[in-house]
Design a protein around this motif. Structure first.
Motif, PDB file in Angstrom:
ATOM      1  N   THR A 217       0.962  -1.170  -0.037  1.00 25.39           N
ATOM      2  CA  THR A 217       0.150   0.134  -0.118  1.00 25.39           C
ATOM      3  C   THR A 217       0.803   1.360   0.033  1.00 25.39           C
ATOM      4  O   THR A 217       1.843   1.429   0.798  1.00 25.39           O
ATOM      5  CB  THR A 217      -0.970  -0.184   1.104  1.00 25.39           C
TER       6      THR A 217
ATOM      7  N   LEU B  52      -0.027   8.389   0.619  1.00 20.05           N
ATOM      8  CA  LEU B  52      -0.317   9.546  -0.416  1.00 20.05           C
ATOM      9  C   LEU B  52       0.812  10.307  -0.452  1.00 20.05           C
ATOM     10  O   LEU B  52       1.337  10.756   0.669  1.00 20.05           O
ATOM     11  CB  LEU B  52      -1.587  10.459   0.134  1.00 20.05           C
TER      12      LEU B  52
ATOM     13  N   LYS C  65      -2.376  14.372  -0.921  1.00 16.06           N
ATOM     14  CA  LYS C  65      -3.038  14.759   0.475  1.00 16.06           C
ATOM     15  C   LYS C  65      -3.702  16.197   0.300  1.00 16.06           C
ATOM     16  O   LYS C  65      -4.812  16.200   0.792  1.00 16.06           O
ATOM     17  CB  LYS C  65      -2.054  14.864   1.659  1.00 16.06           C
TER      18      LYS C  65
ATOM     19  N   LYS D 144      -6.705  15.559  -1.749  1.00 14.45           N
ATOM     20  CA  LYS D 144      -7.857  15.052  -0.921  1.00 14.45           C
ATOM     21  C   LYS D 144      -8.616  16.002  -0.434  1.00 14.45           C
ATOM     22  O   LYS D 144      -9.902  15.950  -0.081  1.00 14.45           O
ATOM     23  CB  LYS D 144      -7.213  13.936   0.053  1.00 14.45           C
TER      24      LYS D 144
ATOM     25  N   TYR E 202      -8.824   0.609   3.821  1.00 15.63           N
ATOM     26  CA  TYR E 202      -9.070   1.821   4.352  1.00 15.63           C
ATOM     27  C   TYR E 202      -8.345   1.938   5.742  1.00 15.63           C
ATOM     28  O   TYR E 202      -8.391   2.934   6.238  1.00 15.63           O
ATOM     29  CB  TYR E 202     -10.548   2.145   4.732  1.00 15.63           C
TER      30      TYR E 202
ATOM     31  N   ASN F 115      -5.021   2.675   6.399  1.00 17.64           N
ATOM     32  CA  ASN F 115      -4.085   3.420   6.546  1.00 17.64           C
ATOM     33  C   ASN F 115      -4.594   4.844   6.404  1.00 17.64           C
ATOM     34  O   ASN F 115      -3.692   5.898   6.360  1.00 17.64           O
ATOM     35  CB  ASN F 115      -3.070   3.205   5.560  1.00 17.64           C
ATOM     36  N   ILE F 116      -5.850   5.246   6.630  1.00 17.07           N
ATOM     37  CA  ILE F 116      -6.489   6.398   6.266  1.00 17.07           C
ATOM     38  C   ILE F 116      -6.468   7.091   7.648  1.00 17.07           C
ATOM     39  O   ILE F 116      -7.178   6.610   8.668  1.00 17.07           O
ATOM     40  CB  ILE F 116      -7.858   6.287   5.984  1.00 17.07           C
TER      41      ILE F 116
ATOM     42  N   THR G 247      -7.960  13.776   9.076  1.00 15.72           N
ATOM     43  CA  THR G 247      -7.722  14.728   8.065  1.00 15.72           C
ATOM     44  C   THR G 247      -7.062  15.698   8.773  1.00 15.72           C
ATOM     45  O   THR G 247      -5.953  16.303   8.179  1.00 15.72           O
ATOM     46  CB  THR G 247      -9.077  15.291   7.571  1.00 15.72           C
TER      47      THR G 247
ATOM     48  N   THR H  49     -11.552  11.450  10.660  1.00 15.36           N
ATOM     49  CA  THR H  49     -11.048  10.475   9.646  1.00 15.36           C
ATOM     50  C   THR H  49     -12.011  10.761   8.453  1.00 15.36           C
ATOM     51  O   THR H  49     -13.263  10.403   8.767  1.00 15.36           O
ATOM     52  CB  THR H  49     -10.873   9.114  10.015  1.00 15.36           C
TER      53      THR H  49
ATOM     54  N   THR I  78     -13.027   8.726   5.230  1.00 17.96           N
ATOM     55  CA  THR I  78     -12.841   7.710   4.287  1.00 17.96           C
ATOM     56  C   THR I  78     -13.422   7.862   2.963  1.00 17.96           C
ATOM     57  O   THR I  78     -12.552   7.387   2.042  1.00 17.96           O
ATOM     58  CB  THR I  78     -13.657   6.395   4.872  1.00 17.96           C
TER      59      THR I  78
ATOM     60  N   TYR J  15      -4.696  13.385  -6.625  1.00 21.62           N
ATOM     61  CA  TYR J  15      -5.292  12.477  -5.460  1.00 21.62           C
ATOM     62  C   TYR J  15      -6.226  11.552  -6.439  1.00 21.62           C
ATOM     63  O   TYR J  15      -6.192  10.187  -5.781  1.00 21.62           O
ATOM     64  CB  TYR J  15      -6.396  13.153  -4.470  1.00 21.62           C
TER      65      TYR J  15
END
Length: 338
Positions: free
Chosen positions: A43, A46, A51, A54, A89, A91-92, A95, A101, A103, A189
């Motif tokens: 994985t 970002l 980032k 996003k 999801y 490694n999310i 913010t 978070t 997702t 992104y």
């Protein structure tokens, strides 16, 4: 029970009990879930631009129309090679320290799911055109245009990213269409959205409610089992169009193309597998074949469809000769990268 007569003791006891229950029912399960569903090996985190992109994706409300979850039903198979799983999801993170978070799994699909769009539509130029004017590449699109992410410049600098937009969508504006930093970050992104392959030996969840497919007679199990038209419509039509005429000033026509009907089959296969940069005339083509793991059967089917459509007429190729060319190209690319 003296505790009920002492309000301090009562509140302290109630507070401690509440903290204990919160720890047992919320915090412990959360940590267990986190360690049980680690990110898949391979994985990629970002990048800085992704980032920032996003955050723009969130600010523009893209999640209102696009989801990022492949359900385990057959109709979702077009959005990814396998159904989504918790590790996708894992490694999310938050913010920010003040924001929870994000997702961005979404709940509605006014537009298509974006789970694996970085592989399905890996062209940076196409995505920039799509942001500026969606109807330029998808005539039926109801997506709003994000023109404030771009600007017109009479004299772009050497570091500016010029978007190859057909003149009919520029409303007579003079100059060159240039993508702002925000547009490039948003596209970064979008292109980062790719399904991570499962480790060797791991069996993905099956898609349910598959359509019944009639058994093909053994006498017909030849090259024709790969539908070149279907592959073209799924992977090429967004840029080169259903009529093979491309988009003037953006993507080249395949109708009457010297590459399509020419003798240089190695160049033809190389473009399909590794993309092509004709920056002086058209936008950059992504490595569609490599991104979509095309086999020699897929490449042969697409070539045969393109060579015998829209008035083109040329001899068909076989998967065997395409396989030899693909192997040679892999060796050449590997040597160039050393």
């Amino acid at each position: 029970m003296n505790i009920f007569n002492n309000h301090k003791r009562l509140y302290i006891t109630a507070g401690l009990l509440f903290a204990l229950l919160t720890y047992l029912t919320v915090i412990v399960p959360a940590f267990q879930n986190q360690y049980s569903n680690l990110p898949l090996p391979g994985t990629k985190p970002l990048s800085g631009d992704a980032k920032a992109g996003k955050l723009i994706y969130i600010a523009e409300g893209c999640v209102g129309c696009h989801s990022q979850q492949v359900r385990n039903v057959e109709m979702d198979k077009m959005f990814g090679s396998r159904p989504g799983m918790a590790s996708d999801y894992a490694n999310i993170g938050r913010t920010s320290i003040w924001q929870n978070t994000a997702t961005l799994m979404g709940t509605e699909r006014t537009g298509p799911d974006l789970t694996d769009v970085g592989n399905r539509q890996a062209s940076k130029d196409w995505n920039l055109m799509h942001l500026y004017q969606p109807r330029s590449v998808v005539k039926q699109s109801i997506m709003p245009s994000y023109k404030w992410l771009f600007e017109m410049k009479l004299k772009p600098s050497k570091n500016d990213v010029i978007v190859s937009m057909p003149a009919e969508f520029l409303n007579g504006k003079a100059g060159k269409l240039v993508a702002k930093k925000e547009a490039l970050q948003l596209v970064a992104y979008i292109l980062s959205l790719k399904q991570t392959p499962l480790p060797t030996g791991t069996v993905p969840q099956e898609f349910l409610y598959k359509k019944a497919v009639g058994e093909i007679p053994s006498s017909k199990l030849k090259d024709k089992t790969v539908d070149g038209k279907a592959l073209y419509e799924a992977n090429c039509v967004a840029c080169h169009q259903a009529n093979g005429e491309g988009l003037k000033g953006a993507f080249p026509p395949l109708k009457g193309s010297a590459v399509v009907t020419g003798e240089n089959l190695e160049l033809y296969v190389d473009i399909i597998m590794n993309g092509y940069d004709a920056r002086a005339d058209y936008g950059v083509m992504a490595a569609v074949g490599t991104n979509m793991n095309f086999t020699e059967f897929d490449v042969a089917a697409i070539i045969n469809y393109e060579r015998n459509s829209w008035g083109n007429k040329d001899k068909e190729v076989t998967p065997e000769e395409i396989k030899k060319i693909m192997d040679f190209i892999k060796i050449k690319v590997s040597a160039e990268n050393k």
